[in-house]
Design a protein around this motif. Structure first.
Motif, PDB file in Angstrom:
ATOM      1  N   ASP A 181      46.421  35.071  36.992  1.00 23.82           N
ATOM      2  CA  ASP A 181      45.242  35.156  36.145  1.00 23.82           C
ATOM      3  C   ASP A 181      45.712  35.129  34.696  1.00 23.82           C
ATOM      4  N   CYS A 182      44.806  35.342  33.739  1.00 19.78           N
ATOM      5  CA  CYS A 182      45.165  35.128  32.331  1.00 19.78           C
ATOM      6  C   CYS A 182      46.289  36.043  31.862  1.00 19.78           C
ATOM      7  N   SER A 183      46.190  37.341  32.172  1.00 24.88           N
ATOM      8  CA  SER A 183      47.218  38.276  31.728  1.00 24.88           C
ATOM      9  C   SER A 183      48.465  38.191  32.595  1.00 24.88           C
ATOM     10  N   GLY A 184      48.310  37.775  33.850  1.00 26.94           N
ATOM     11  CA  GLY A 184      49.473  37.515  34.684  1.00 26.94           C
ATOM     12  C   GLY A 184      50.282  36.369  34.114  1.00 26.94           C
ATOM     13  N   PHE A 185      49.580  35.359  33.616  1.00 25.54           N
ATOM     14  CA  PHE A 185      50.245  34.211  33.011  1.00 25.54           C
ATOM     15  C   PHE A 185      51.024  34.626  31.768  1.00 25.54           C
ATOM     16  N   THR A 186      50.371  35.331  30.834  1.00 21.34           N
ATOM     17  CA  THR A 186      51.069  35.713  29.599  1.00 21.34           C
ATOM     18  C   THR A 186      52.232  36.652  29.890  1.00 21.34           C
ATOM     19  N   SER A 187      52.046  37.605  30.798  1.00 22.35           N
ATOM     20  CA  SER A 187      53.118  38.568  31.072  1.00 22.35           C
ATOM     21  C   SER A 187      54.310  37.909  31.751  1.00 22.35           C
ATOM     22  N   GLN A 188      54.067  36.966  32.657  1.00 27.18           N
ATOM     23  CA  GLN A 188      55.169  36.310  33.353  1.00 27.18           C
ATOM     24  C   GLN A 188      55.891  35.314  32.450  1.00 27.18           C
ATOM     25  N   ILE A 189      55.153  34.636  31.605  1.00 29.65           N
ATOM     26  CA  ILE A 189      55.792  33.725  30.654  1.00 29.65           C
ATOM     27  C   ILE A 189      56.690  34.518  29.702  1.00 29.65           C
ATOM     28  N   MET A 190      56.182  35.594  29.145  1.00 33.00           N
ATOM     29  CA  MET A 190      56.955  36.391  28.199  1.00 33.00           C
ATOM     30  C   MET A 190      58.146  37.078  28.874  1.00 33.00           C
ATOM     31  N   LYS A 191      57.979  37.467  30.130  1.00 38.51           N
ATOM     32  CA  LYS A 191      59.072  38.101  30.873  1.00 38.51           C
ATOM     33  C   LYS A 191      60.290  37.200  30.934  1.00 38.51           C
ATOM     34  N   ARG A 192      60.059  35.896  31.023  1.00 38.00           N
ATOM     35  CA  ARG A 192      61.160  34.919  31.061  1.00 38.00           C
ATOM     36  C   ARG A 192      62.025  35.012  29.811  1.00 38.00           C
ATOM     37  N   PHE A 193      61.454  35.517  28.711  1.00 35.27           N
ATOM     38  CA  PHE A 193      62.184  35.600  27.442  1.00 35.27           C
ATOM     39  C   PHE A 193      62.510  37.043  27.055  1.00 35.27           C
ATOM     40  N   GLY A 194      62.460  37.924  28.050  1.00 37.17           N
ATOM     41  CA  GLY A 194      62.842  39.308  27.819  1.00 37.17           C
ATOM     42  C   GLY A 194      61.805  40.142  27.103  1.00 37.17           C
ATOM     43  N   ILE A 195      60.555  39.677  27.085  1.00 37.48           N
ATOM     44  CA  ILE A 195      59.474  40.404  26.413  1.00 37.48           C
ATOM     45  C   ILE A 195      58.573  41.017  27.470  1.00 37.48           C
ATOM     46  N   SER A 196      58.454  42.340  27.453  1.00 33.44           N
ATOM     47  CA  SER A 196      57.663  43.053  28.458  1.00 33.44           C
ATOM     48  C   SER A 196      56.252  43.311  27.942  1.00 33.44           C
TER      49      SER A 196
END
Length: 272
Positions: A181-196
Motif C-alpha cells: 500500500d502507499c506507506s508500505g511502498f515508501t517504507s520499503q523503498i527507504m529501507k533499501r537506503f538505510g532509512i527507517s
C-alpha cells in the motif's frame, strides 16, 4: 550527423585564450593530435583548455587557439563548466543545493556565472571567488545540458522506486514484489537506503524527518495527502512536479502529478 549548436559568448575563460569563446569549455583528458590552420599536425598535451562549439551524442567539436575546429570523442574531454547568466535582480546564491540553505549573496540580473554541475533542481556555480548554488529557475539554462549532473541520494531513491512502476497495490501490503500500500511502498523503498520509516502514512508524517514547504521539494522527499487535515496517503516526490506512489488497487504503483487530485497536506524530508 546532427549536432546541437551551443551559445557563443565573447569573454575570456581561464584555460582558454581565444577571443570569442563557446559557452561550454573544458580540457583534454589525454594528449590529442590536432591540425593547425596551415595543415600542420601538432600534439596538444592533456590539460590543454578547449572551447566546445558543438555536441552530439558521442562527440564534441572543439577548438584550441591556433588550430582548426575538429571533432573528438567525448571521452577525450573533461567538461570544466558552462558560462551563462542570471535572470533576476535578486538571484540567490546559496551555500547548499536546497531552498532552505544559507544565503551567500544576491546577484543582479545578467551576472555572468560559470556553471560547474547540476544537482537536483540547483546548479553549482562559480562567480568571482565564490562557489555556491543557484536554483534552475533563476538561470538562463540554454546549453546547460552539457553540465555534468551529480546524482543525489534522493535521485537514487527515485530511480530505485521507478523500478517498481506497474507493481501491485495491496492494502496492508509490505512486499515490493507481491504488493504494497502507499506507506508500505515508501517504507520499503527507504529501507533499501538505510532509512527507517513508521508503517502508516499518518505516523510517517508525525514522526519521521522534518517538515518542508512545497517550494523546497526535492527528489526523495515525502508528500502527504488527505482530507480535512487527516493524512491517508503518502508518496515520494520524483522531481519536475511528479510523484511516484502506490496509488490504489486499480492503478497500482504509478507516476502522478504532485497535484493529482487528493488535497496535499504537507511535505517532509527524511533524506540527509
Amino acid at each position: 550527423m546532427k549536432y546541437h549548436k551551443l551559445i557563443m559568448v565573447g569573454i575570456l575563460v581561464a584555460g582558454i585564450t581565444t577571443q570569442t569563446q563557446a559557452a561550454v569549455y573544458g580540457s583534454l583528458k589525454q594528449d590529442v593530435q590536432v591540425n593547425t590552420e596551415t595543415g600542420e599536425k601538432l600534439v596538444k598535451a592533456a590539460g590543454q583548455g578547449v572551447s566546445i562549439l558543438e555536441v552530439d551524442e558521442h562527440n564534441y567539436l572543439i577548438n584550441i587557439q591556433g588550430n582548426t575546429n575538429q571533432y573528438v570523442s567525448k571521452n577525450l574531454v573533461e567538461i570544466a563548466g558552462v558560462i551563462t547568466t542570471t535572470l533576476s535582480d535578486e538571484t540567490k546564491l546559496r551555500e547548499e543545493p536546497t531552498g532552505d540553505s544559507a544565503l551567500l549573496t544576491y546577484l543582479k540580473a545578467n551576472t555572468m556565472v560559470m556553471v560547474l554541475e547540476k544537482q537536483n533542481e540547483f546548479y553549482k556555480v562559480k562567480v568571482d571567488d565564490s562557489v555556491g548554488y543557484i536554483y534552475k529557475g533563476q538561470l538562463n539554462t540554454d546549453g546547460l545540458d552539457a553540465v555534468p549532473s551529480k546524482s543525489s541520494l534522493g535521485e537514487e531513491i527515485v530511480d530505485y522506486a521507478k523500478g517498481y512502476l506497474g507493481g501491485r497495490y495491496v492494502y496492508g501490503g509490505n512486499n515490493l514484489e507481491t504488493g504494497v500500500d502507499c506507506s508500505g511502498f515508501t517504507s520499503q523503498i527507504m529501507k533499501r537506503f538505510g532509512i527507517s520509516l513508521e508503517r502508516s502514512s499518518r505516523s510517517q508524517y508525525s514522526s519521521n524527518g522534518y517538515r518542508i514547504s512545497e517550494d523546497e521539494l526535492q527528489p526523495g522527499d515525502l508528500v502527504f495527502y488527505g482530507n480535512n487535515g487527516y493524512i491517508n496517503h503518502v508518496a515520494i516526490y520524483a522531481g519536475n512536479g511528479q510523484i511516484i506512489h502506490a496509488s490504489d488497487e486499480s492503478t497500482g504503483i504509478r507516476m502522478s502529478s504532485l497535484y493529482y487530485g487528493k488535497p496535499l497536506i504537507g511535505c517532509k524530508r527524511v533524506v540527509d
